[in-house]
Design a protein around this motif. Structure first.
Motif, short mmCIF file in Angstrom:
data_model
loop_
_atom_site.label_atom_id
_atom_site.label_comp_id
_atom_site.label_asym_id
_atom_site.label_seq_id
_atom_site.Cartn_x
_atom_site.Cartn_y
_atom_site.Cartn_z
N LYS A 76 0.84 -1.20 0.00
CA LYS A 76 0.00 0.00 0.00
C LYS A 76 0.87 1.26 0.00
N SER A 77 1.87 1.27 0.88
CA SER A 77 2.74 2.45 0.95
C SER A 77 3.56 2.58 -0.33
N THR A 78 3.98 1.44 -0.87
CA THR A 78 4.75 1.47 -2.13
C THR A 78 3.90 2.13 -3.21
N MET A 190 -2.66 10.24 1.76
CA MET A 190 -2.44 10.06 3.20
C MET A 190 -2.12 8.59 3.49
N ASP A 191 -0.98 8.36 4.14
CA ASP A 191 -0.57 6.99 4.45
C ASP A 191 -0.84 6.73 5.92
N GLU A 192 -1.89 6.03 6.22
CA GLU A 192 -2.31 5.75 7.59
C GLU A 192 -2.17 6.98 8.48
N PRO A 193 -2.88 8.05 8.13
CA PRO A 193 -2.64 9.33 8.82
C PRO A 193 -2.99 9.31 10.31
MG LIG Z 1 2.57 0.97 4.76
#
Ligand SMILES: [Mg+2]
Ligand SMILES: Nc1ncnc2c1ncn2[C@@H]1O[C@H](COP(=O)(O)OP(=O)(O)OP(=O)(O)O)[C@@H](O)[C@H]1O
Length: 294
Positions: A76-78, A190-193
């Protein structure tokens, strides 16, 4: 018709929905190269290449709130970093309003899970710094106005001169959100904000982000681990499969009317079905990851 389509990167599919599509990911693959240099070989520490993402194709329409959910480590972050331009895909194309995107740009603002604020700078300093970096030619008066407006927007008026260590986690993340919004991006990533926040602060900020989104109507792409959060905030939820070679499994449309109230969302007739579908997806994918480790 779904406002998102996936795994269909044909030109005709893009042309069909015309300029409503803001962001188009076409066959995005990411392979992290393994260690194969002579030193690694000598020390017998070589490692194979790792394919994190396998041909992800997605079309995201203007002003939608889209969440990405999937088992831990699936990529997901990638994917978000590739959209942000912080990482490049091994193959595939990323288009914004029909134009190819390469590298980061002021059209995309990123909110990090761990806030990533400059500890030696005040709240307004952090936001001004982002503006100076992205829009160095912006007149100072305009920059000051943008800083002030975004501090107001996230409810931090009065804390302008404070430094990150003087702020709670929730307040620091408000600065992170204000900083991303100050550059006036077309897309907010937003990455797991809210991942690092306690439940109460998290709930409060979720409501705030819906209010801000409602006010600004930007396209938002949010990675989250929380089913409830995704259901509360999103128009669409992208469910990713486990890696290696993660793909898009399914895209859920979230039908709840806006503005949303947590109690109304949770009592909506579709809520439990959607929740169950997401739980089953995450359970199935996570169990497969655990099995592969045995
Ligand atoms: Mg991640
Ligand atoms: N720089 C890298 N080099 C090699 N492998 C990497 C690198 N960055 C990420 N990976 C691998 O790619 C996969 C996807 O990582 P990523 O951080 O995108 O997952 P994620 O879905 O965001 O996970 P989480 O939910 O835990 O945040 C993981 O297996 C990870 O180990």
């Amino acid at each position: 018709m779904s406002s998102l389509s996936y795994n269909d990167n044909s030109v005709s599919a893009v042309a069909e929905v015309g300029d409503e599509i803001q962001l188009s990911l076409q066959g995005i693959t990411k392979v992290f190269p393994g260690k194969k240099d002579w030193m690694s070989k000598l020390l017998r520490r070589t490692s194979p290449d790792f394919m994190a993402l396998d041909e992800i194709s997605l079309d995201i329409k203007h002003n939608k709130f889209v969440s990405i959910i999937g088992p831990s480590g699936c990529g997901k972050s990638t994917l978000l970093n590739i959209i942000a331009g912080l990482a490049s895909p091994s193959s595939g194309t990323l288009l914004m309003n029909g134009y190819s995107l390469e590298g980061p740009g002021p059209d995309r603002g990123l909110v990090f899970q761990n806030y990533a604020l400059m500890p030696w700078m005040s709240v307004e300093g952090n936001i001004a710094f982002a503006l100076e970096t992205v829009a160095p030619t912006m007149p100072k008066v305009q920059q000051k106005r943008a800083v002030k407006e975004n501090i107001e927007l996230v409810g931090l008026t009065g804390a302008e001169k404070k430094h990150p260590h003087e702020l709670s986690g929730g307040m620091q993340q408000r600065v992170g959100i204000a900083r991303a919004l100050a550059i006036n991006p077309q897309v907010l990533l937003m990455d797991e904000p809210f991942g690092a926040l306690d439940a109460l602060t998290r709930g409060f900020l979720q409501e705030e982000i819906e209010r801000i989104w409602d006010q600004q109507r930007k396209t938002v792409i949010m990675v989250t681990h929380s089913i409830e959060e995704a259901l509360l905030l999103s128009d669409e939820i992208i469910m990713m499969t486990r890696g290696p070679g993660a793909q898009v499994d399914e895209i859920l449309e979230v039908p709840f009317p806006r503005p949303r109230k947590r109690e109304e969302v949770e009592t909506h007739p579709e809520y439990n079905n959607l929740k169950l579908e997401m739980e089953q997806h995450l359970y199935r994918e996570t169990r497969a990851v655990e099995k592969s480790r045995l």
